[in-house]
Enzyme design. Sequence first.
Site, short mmCIF file in Angstrom:
data_model
loop_
_atom_site.label_atom_id
_atom_site.label_comp_id
_atom_site.label_asym_id
_atom_site.label_seq_id
_atom_site.Cartn_x
_atom_site.Cartn_y
_atom_site.Cartn_z
N GLY A 375 42.78 24.49 41.16
CA GLY A 375 42.19 25.55 41.23
C GLY A 375 42.89 26.64 40.82
N LYS A 381 46.33 27.24 47.29
CA LYS A 381 46.63 25.90 47.28
C LYS A 381 47.86 25.48 48.32
CE LYS A 381 46.62 25.74 42.91
NZ LYS A 381 46.25 26.91 42.79
N THR A 382 48.81 26.14 47.99
CA THR A 382 50.15 26.05 48.86
C THR A 382 50.13 26.32 50.09
OG1 THR A 382 51.37 26.61 46.47
CG2 THR A 382 52.47 26.56 48.76
N SER A 698 30.82 25.47 25.40
CA SER A 698 29.64 26.17 26.27
C SER A 698 29.08 27.49 25.78
CB SER A 698 30.40 26.20 27.42
OG SER A 698 31.47 27.21 27.46
N LYS A 741 31.83 30.26 36.78
CA LYS A 741 31.16 31.05 35.64
C LYS A 741 30.04 31.52 36.58
CE LYS A 741 31.36 27.73 31.62
NZ LYS A 741 30.65 26.81 31.15
#
Length: 797
Positions: A375, A381-382, A698, A741
């Site tokens: 992410g 995360k940590t 995209s 997005k």
Amino acid sequence: MNQVIHLPDRSDSQGEKDTVPALPSDALVIIPVRNMVLFPGMVVPISIGRSSSIAAAQYAVKNDQAVGILMQRNPDVETPGADDLSSVGTIASILRYVTTPDGTHHIVCQGQQRFRVTGYLEGFAFTVARIERIAEAAAPDNPEIEARFMRLKERAVEVLQMLPQVPAEMVHAVQGIDTPATLADLVAGYVDIKATEKQEILEEIDLRRRLDRVLDMLVHRIDVLNLSRDIDKRTKASLGQREREFLLREQLKSIQKELGEDASGNAAEIEELRNLIEEAHMPEEVAKQAAKELKRLERMADGSAEYSMVRTYLDWLIEVPWKAPEPDTIDVGQARRVLDADHFDLEKVKKRILEFLAVRKLKPSGHGPILCLVGPPGVGKTSLGQSIARALGRKFVRVSLGGVHDEAEIRGHRRTYVGALPGNIIQALKKAGTRGCVMMLDEIDKLGSGIQGDPSAALLEVLDPEQNNSFRDNYLAVPYDLSQVLFITTANVLDPVPGPLRDRMEVLHLAGYTQEEKREIARRYLVTRQLEDSGLKPEQLAITDDALAAIIRDYTREAGVRNLERQIGAVCRRTAVRIAEGEIQTARVDAPDLVEVLGPAKFENEVALRAGMPGVATGLAWTPVGGDILFIEASRTAGTGRLILTGQLGDVMKESAQAALTLVKSRAATFGLDPATLEKVDVHIHVPAGAIPKDGPSAGVAMFIALASLFMNRPVRSDVAMTGEISLRGLVLPVGGIKEKMLAALAAGIKKVMLPARNRKDLEEVPLPARQQLEFVYLDDIDEAVLAAIDVARDAP
């Protein structure tokens, strides 16, 4: 404690003060000495350096007086007082006073008689003491004294004969001594023993006990000399080409062992290492290797370079945890409470972590997955890894892989290299102190590679549950079981991670937060943490929800919450300054107050500024730090049908622009355009923020809509954003990063989003509040995009 007596100052008849007052009849000039004892009858040179000692010696020589030689109890004392000197010393006459060219002073003294200090006098430039002379009693006509005297003489001659290069005159001199006291003092004075032991003999007045002390001392020295001879014979037989230094070290070790002094030597160190190896619970193979290295260490000189290398290796073997960890005490309910308390939302990730914990509780011996948290920065995360460790009750260690480009950082260096060390994995386990820890391999996507090897390849064994039970570090060179370690990796993007390494991990995606989620995180965690860091109490500062929303909307634009926390910290620090200066006692920060604290808004609604005219379309992009909006601007000028692309576009994005222009030309009739006119104009497509590289397929839909709007001379709706790849047949193909997005579109004020129909399933990852605020148009082909983005029914302006 010795007594100190104060003497009055004396003046001569002219009123001038004497340089040195006269000494009483029972007083004596004292010269303190370090680490030496003078016995009666001995003649020894003494170096003097203290100004008081020099003055004392010069006074004694000038006045033809004797001096008292006293040993300091503590040789480190520079200016000894009464309590720092021994109470018994030797009266000595100065035979000679010598000053060398380098300025040092020496006296040659002959010991005469023992004395005892009864008190010290003051008023002198040197030490002066009242003394009591100790007369040496005549030896009694006693068979015990006579026997000891004869035995001592025999032992003294024996010692002299064992020593190398002793002149025969000294042996004759010892044999010619006829009094026990003289012999005892002579032997004690010249034999090699500690100064404190000599002082004890000097203080021993009783002749019988003094003879016994000296005899015991001589017997001990004879045993040492005999042992030294035996060692010399044994070592010479096997010496060969060995250096003399090794012989001396072997002699020293043997002497220390016989004297019982090996606790401070190499033997004690070897024994300590042996005990530590036994207590380390090493596997059989590792224990054999450690014992082998310990035997090598025993045969080495402790001053050699190899000794230090082997000792360091054994220290690592001992300190690395080998013992099997205690079974986890997993409480899934408690783990759920810990995760909910530490992290807001992230339900999908929490669910997977709880599943992992439940399986580990039901089957502790099973191999758990290697979780990879992917992410953008700042999404937690940590901290998720730390929460997992807390839920399991395990130690948490973090290994940063960012910038690591040497395989030895993972596997360690071989011991043949100077300064070699184990790899980061083994070092982290040593720090944790247990094999049952949670180890986070942070920033695994930032690994590099070079001439030193590929670290990602070294991680293949580490992160494979089927192989890591026998991981081999190059430095340890023995198998190490990593199967009990819970590995968690983190990454911002997965693309740089090699396929084989990615295949060994179970990927959990952590997308960015919506504005509502950020506001909730700020209210629950960030404000409290920043108040504490700033030294503020909760009642001293209140930040309203409107202020938090304004900070999120106008001062930060990120997927995570790091910058949001920094801005909240700035608000707290500003308030802390005002409170510390006494300007206010409490504060309440609302949205209008932010301009004064944080300055003008850093972000604004770019959609309102850039949309609303033909040739401008709003696209959606994915970046490593979250989603973002992307403006596609198209313009035409008279020319020859060229396509001009600017904005630092990558090859894939350039191909999408060419495909979009070709598709517009193929559908010119549909848009009411003359194909011939398209060949007479140059088309320029620009993507702003030209300093930022951009690539990917995209933006194909957005480029087509921008060109269609340009040639139809109709604007694109300002509240519409789009994403999707196009084909030359007009099909809209699926793309990635849908959640990121959509969150970027919501943050930018977009109301309607066009996306490929085949991406409908990906909307399940988008939070429900975000889905409820957006209108979605699912595209199968490009014609549907034109109808949704451009009002074709309206006449051209």
